[in-house]
Design a protein around this motif. Sequence first.
Motif, PDB file in Angstrom:
ATOM      1  N   TYR A  28     -42.629 -38.363  10.167  1.00 44.13           N
ATOM      2  CA  TYR A  28     -43.013 -38.585   8.990  1.00 44.13           C
ATOM      3  C   TYR A  28     -43.291 -39.455   8.284  1.00 44.13           C
ATOM      4  CZ  TYR A  28     -38.720 -36.046  10.765  1.00 44.13           C
ATOM      5  OH  TYR A  28     -37.807 -34.856  11.073  1.00 44.13           O
ATOM      6  N   SER A  54     -36.790 -32.116   0.070  1.00 43.60           N
ATOM      7  CA  SER A  54     -38.003 -32.304   0.693  1.00 43.60           C
ATOM      8  C   SER A  54     -38.123 -30.802   1.871  1.00 43.60           C
ATOM      9  CB  SER A  54     -37.938 -33.376   2.552  1.00 43.60           C
ATOM     10  OG  SER A  54     -39.116 -32.242   3.201  1.00 43.60           O
ATOM     11  N   LEU A  95     -39.481 -40.253  -0.324  1.00 45.66           N
ATOM     12  CA  LEU A  95     -39.863 -39.296  -0.485  1.00 45.66           C
ATOM     13  C   LEU A  95     -40.867 -39.194  -1.998  1.00 45.66           C
ATOM     14  CD1 LEU A  95     -39.956 -35.830   0.452  1.00 45.66           C
ATOM     15  CD2 LEU A  95     -37.832 -35.813  -0.791  1.00 45.66           C
ATOM     16  N   ALA A 128     -42.814 -34.926   3.095  1.00 46.67           N
ATOM     17  CA  ALA A 128     -42.367 -33.932   1.850  1.00 46.67           C
ATOM     18  C   ALA A 128     -42.549 -32.288   2.283  1.00 46.67           C
ATOM     19  CB  ALA A 128     -43.459 -34.129   0.654  1.00 46.67           C
ATOM     20  N   ALA A 137     -45.845 -29.036  -2.119  1.00 45.54           N
ATOM     21  CA  ALA A 137     -44.730 -30.134  -2.872  1.00 45.54           C
ATOM     22  C   ALA A 137     -44.952 -30.199  -4.719  1.00 45.54           C
ATOM     23  CB  ALA A 137     -44.458 -31.437  -3.002  1.00 45.54           C
TER      24      ALA A 137
END
Length: 526
Positions: free
Chosen positions: A74, A396, A407, A425, A429
């Motif tokens: 991540y 997310s 985030l 994300a 997004a």
Amino acid sequence: MVRTPHGDVRGTYEDGAGYGKIAVFRGVPYAAPPFGPHRFRPPVPPEPWAGVRDAVAFGPTPPKPPYSQAFARYLSDPVVPGDDCLNLNVWTPEPGRGARLPVLVWIHGGALTRGSSAVPVYGGGAFARDGVVLVSLNYRLGVEGYGLFPDAPANNGLRDQLAALEWVRDSIAEFGGDPDRVTVFGQSAGAISIGALLAAPRARGLFRRAVLQSGPPEAFDRDKVRRMVRRMAARLKVPATAEAFAAVDRAALAEAQAEAGKLSSPVLGGPAFGLVVDGDLVPTDPLAALTGQGASRDVDLLLGWTRDEHRLWLVPGGLLERVDRLGSVALAGARARCRCGPEVPRGYRDLHPDKSTADLVGRLVTDHLLRVPLHRLADARLGHAPSYVYEFAWPSRLPGLGSCHALELGFVFDTGATEASAKLAGEEAPRELATTMHTAWVRFATDGDPGWQPWDATHPVRIFDEGEDGGGDGDGDGVVHGPYDRELALWDADARRPPITPASSGVPRRGTAAPLAAVRRFRRAP
């Protein structure tokens, strides 16, 4: 080409992604390499250089262990080898004296053990596009920056940040910035650092405004940091002194640090590196200085959190499911972690009967560590310079993360198109939300008003979500009043209750035998 106090640097003009023509300078030294005679010592100015130094690539990053595989999925954390790691970067639309543009100085997060200014999410092009000079910096991490030794000063990473801010004061006009319009902003450990700088007398006058994203003013217990150093020393088979650690290979030191900190996390607690009260740069607890002693009440503040901070701490590695399986044991562990009475977790269960155990634990710990101190900070400043409070609530697109810790960064920097931002994300997004949030930060840096009602007795919180009004019962401008007042009332009642001794109750209130046993079971759970 721009002149700095230590020599001339040559950057590059960059164009693209809608930024227009901006000048970028990367890897500019603000202090000497922190190795050799400077290791575990406060920063000193770099040696001046002759001629022109190229500043077109990110400079070396400070020594650090890599993220675990679960977190690396991540979070991006580039490594640039080299000694000259106390460097910074500048994005500016108009280099040269006379522009007097507002300045934003970014202090990255990463639990004071990871991260750097080279993370792609932190690119400053969108800020420069919108008329703000963006500075991002590296500082020493982990044991190199925050180890506590009998033969070295504490908080050297924070001293690095102070040295970088002094460089900004002395140099930023040459890059088109106004040294009297500096805003510091940071997330997580970066925000915690800014809390300490707000309380540090030596930082007075170096910035006019500050943004604390998902990090409160705090100081670690000195013994907690010492335990981390002792664990490392035991693994390395050396004394727990700066002299002994300085003789250890950097890679071996980073590996020992990663092993010693395996069980440490915001939810689980445990030994970790953090800022400490040192009687010098940090003379007293930062939160106490800001709430009770009136420090920096003339500095405008923007502060906030993400709705589901805890999900970044629990989802990687499957800890969320483990906490759910533990049930009441996990809640008892959270109670010990937060050092609160049983009425607080009981009250959370009553307020949120639909939440899983893991979400209750996460929310309890998040409020204890983050929302409660930030609410108290904003309350203590009423009648002084304004405070603006926000919550990032967009979830997310990746499973399980929700509106997790970190985030919001791709939205603040408007770097959602980068691969590094999409790691957290997900794809596509919302651009409109990024524009809205990024614009608020630009406005705050420019004139101190991000665009919504400042904090007052009604506790206005600007909710950043995909919907224009933020959802819920807002005013149509995304502002919701007192969204956490019921939880705050539980903590306020707990703070007023006198301690209950084991002799009078049979269950210690402040987290000794029974709750600590639950924490140990929590950590060992398969």
